[in-house]
Design a protein around this motif. Structure first.
Motif, PDB file in Angstrom:
ATOM      1  N   SER A 136       0.838  -1.195   0.000  1.00  0.00           N
ATOM      2  CA  SER A 136       0.000   0.000   0.000  1.00  0.00           C
ATOM      3  C   SER A 136       0.878   1.251   0.000  1.00  0.00           C
ATOM      4  O   SER A 136       1.980   1.253   0.559  1.00  0.00           O
ATOM      5  N   SER A 137       0.380   2.314  -0.634  1.00  0.00           N
ATOM      6  CA  SER A 137       1.160   3.551  -0.691  1.00  0.00           C
ATOM      7  C   SER A 137       0.223   4.748  -0.753  1.00  0.00           C
ATOM      8  O   SER A 137      -0.920   4.651  -1.207  1.00  0.00           O
ATOM      9  N   HIS A 138       0.712   5.893  -0.305  1.00  0.00           N
ATOM     10  CA  HIS A 138      -0.045   7.142  -0.418  1.00  0.00           C
ATOM     11  C   HIS A 138      -0.011   7.630  -1.862  1.00  0.00           C
ATOM     12  O   HIS A 138       1.025   7.587  -2.525  1.00  0.00           O
ATOM     13  N   LEU A 194      -4.604   6.717   0.813  1.00  0.00           N
ATOM     14  CA  LEU A 194      -3.810   5.492   0.876  1.00  0.00           C
ATOM     15  C   LEU A 194      -4.413   4.478  -0.083  1.00  0.00           C
ATOM     16  O   LEU A 194      -5.579   4.087   0.058  1.00  0.00           O
ATOM     17  N   ASP A 224      -4.493   0.723  -1.951  1.00  0.00           N
ATOM     18  CA  ASP A 224      -4.122  -0.690  -1.916  1.00  0.00           C
ATOM     19  C   ASP A 224      -3.931  -1.173  -3.346  1.00  0.00           C
ATOM     20  O   ASP A 224      -4.717  -0.831  -4.241  1.00  0.00           O
ATOM     21  N   TRP A 225      -2.871  -1.986  -3.561  1.00  0.00           N
ATOM     22  CA  TRP A 225      -2.500  -2.413  -4.904  1.00  0.00           C
ATOM     23  C   TRP A 225      -2.509  -3.932  -5.006  1.00  0.00           C
ATOM     24  O   TRP A 225      -2.154  -4.631  -4.067  1.00  0.00           O
ATOM     25  N   PHE A 237      11.730  -0.172  -5.355  1.00  0.00           N
ATOM     26  CA  PHE A 237      11.203   1.039  -4.730  1.00  0.00           C
ATOM     27  C   PHE A 237      11.129   2.115  -5.817  1.00  0.00           C
ATOM     28  O   PHE A 237      12.164   2.529  -6.353  1.00  0.00           O
ATOM     29  N   SER A 287       3.329   8.990  -6.177  1.00  0.00           N
ATOM     30  CA  SER A 287       3.235   7.889  -5.220  1.00  0.00           C
ATOM     31  C   SER A 287       4.573   7.166  -5.164  1.00  0.00           C
ATOM     32  O   SER A 287       5.246   7.017  -6.190  1.00  0.00           O
ATOM     33  N   ASN A 288       4.960   6.748  -3.969  1.00  0.00           N
ATOM     34  CA  ASN A 288       6.162   5.933  -3.785  1.00  0.00           C
ATOM     35  C   ASN A 288       5.719   4.484  -3.611  1.00  0.00           C
ATOM     36  O   ASN A 288       5.288   4.084  -2.535  1.00  0.00           O
ATOM     37  N   ILE A 289       5.800   3.713  -4.694  1.00  0.00           N
ATOM     38  CA  ILE A 289       5.275   2.348  -4.700  1.00  0.00           C
ATOM     39  C   ILE A 289       6.416   1.349  -4.559  1.00  0.00           C
ATOM     40  O   ILE A 289       7.342   1.325  -5.378  1.00  0.00           O
ATOM     41  N   SER A 290       6.339   0.514  -3.529  1.00  0.00           N
ATOM     42  CA  SER A 290       7.322  -0.538  -3.294  1.00  0.00           C
ATOM     43  C   SER A 290       6.704  -1.888  -3.648  1.00  0.00           C
ATOM     44  O   SER A 290       5.539  -2.146  -3.335  1.00  0.00           O
TER      45      SER A 290
END
Length: 220
Positions: A37-39, A52, A54-55, A190, A205-208
């Motif tokens: 999950s990411s902002h 926030l 969810d992916w 990242f 968005s910072n998606i990890s």
């Protein structure tokens, strides 16, 4: 995208002195991949948003998760190289419903392109056939951005160079012979995204991601 990868491979070969004398390893992998999950922040057509998300990774839906890596081993233990990884992130249905998105995904990839360094412990187990390794890399995120707000006439659907990317990996390979090996690894990427939206605005968005990969390597 293949042209960009080819160009980076060629550039790396030119910048590594004595590369012809080093051990070269080409690896291809696939596996199970997901995204944390990411902002998500930004604005679209004057409408600000900050939530926030969810992916889902959907590793085996087309196009599937995959990666390709080239490593030049400069010594028995230390190697440098380049890698392209196709990871994916789909906003869940609940996320899109709650925050008024019709489409919010990177279906054709978050697409990280990195320059890597790897360290290995050759022939540690199984009569010299098993080699553990760790690695890290820095580069660029080149996602395929697919965004559309509910009720909007504008839809973003294009590749963008969106910001920096980094990766870490740890795994082990099993050698069948001098040339061929299989490997398994855990890998995270990242991606620090700042994308432009059609019709005006941006999405950040910072998606990890996380991935459990299996692959095949050829050494020469």
């Amino acid at each position: 995208m293949p042209r960009l990868l080819t160009a980076l491979l060629a550039a790396t070969a030119l910048t590594l002195p004595g590369v012809a004398a080093a051990e070269m390893e080409l690896s291809f992998y696939t596996g199970v991949q997901g995204a944390f999950s990411s902002h998500v922040r930004g604005d679209a057509e004057g409408d600000d948003f900050d939530f926030l998300a969810d992916w889902d990774g959907k590793s085996f839906e087309m196009p599937p998760h995959w990666g390709i890596r080239a490593t030049w081993w400069r010594s028995e233990r230390l190697g440098f190289g380049v890698e392209f990884e196709h990871t994916k992130a789909y906003a869940t249905d609940d996320t899109m419903d709650d925050f008024k998105f019709e489409t919010l995904e990177f279906t054709d990839g978050l697409n990280s392109l990195t320059a890597n360094v790897f360290y290995r412990w050759p022939g540690l187990w199984a009569d010299g056939r098993v080699t553990p390794y760790v690695g890290a890399g820095l580069g660029l995120a080149v996602p395929h951005v697919e965004v559309r707000r509910k009720g909007s006439r504008h839809e973003t659907r294009e590749y963008q160079v969106a910001g920096p990317s980094a990766m870490i990996a740890a795994g082990a390979s099993y050698a069948f012979n001098e040339n061929w090996a299989v490997f398994g690894e855990y890998k995270s990427s990242f991606n620090f995204l700042k994308t432009d939206l059609d019709g005006g605005g941006e999405l950040k968005s910072n998606i990890s991601t996380w991935g459990v990969n299996i692959g095949l390597s050829y050494r020469f």
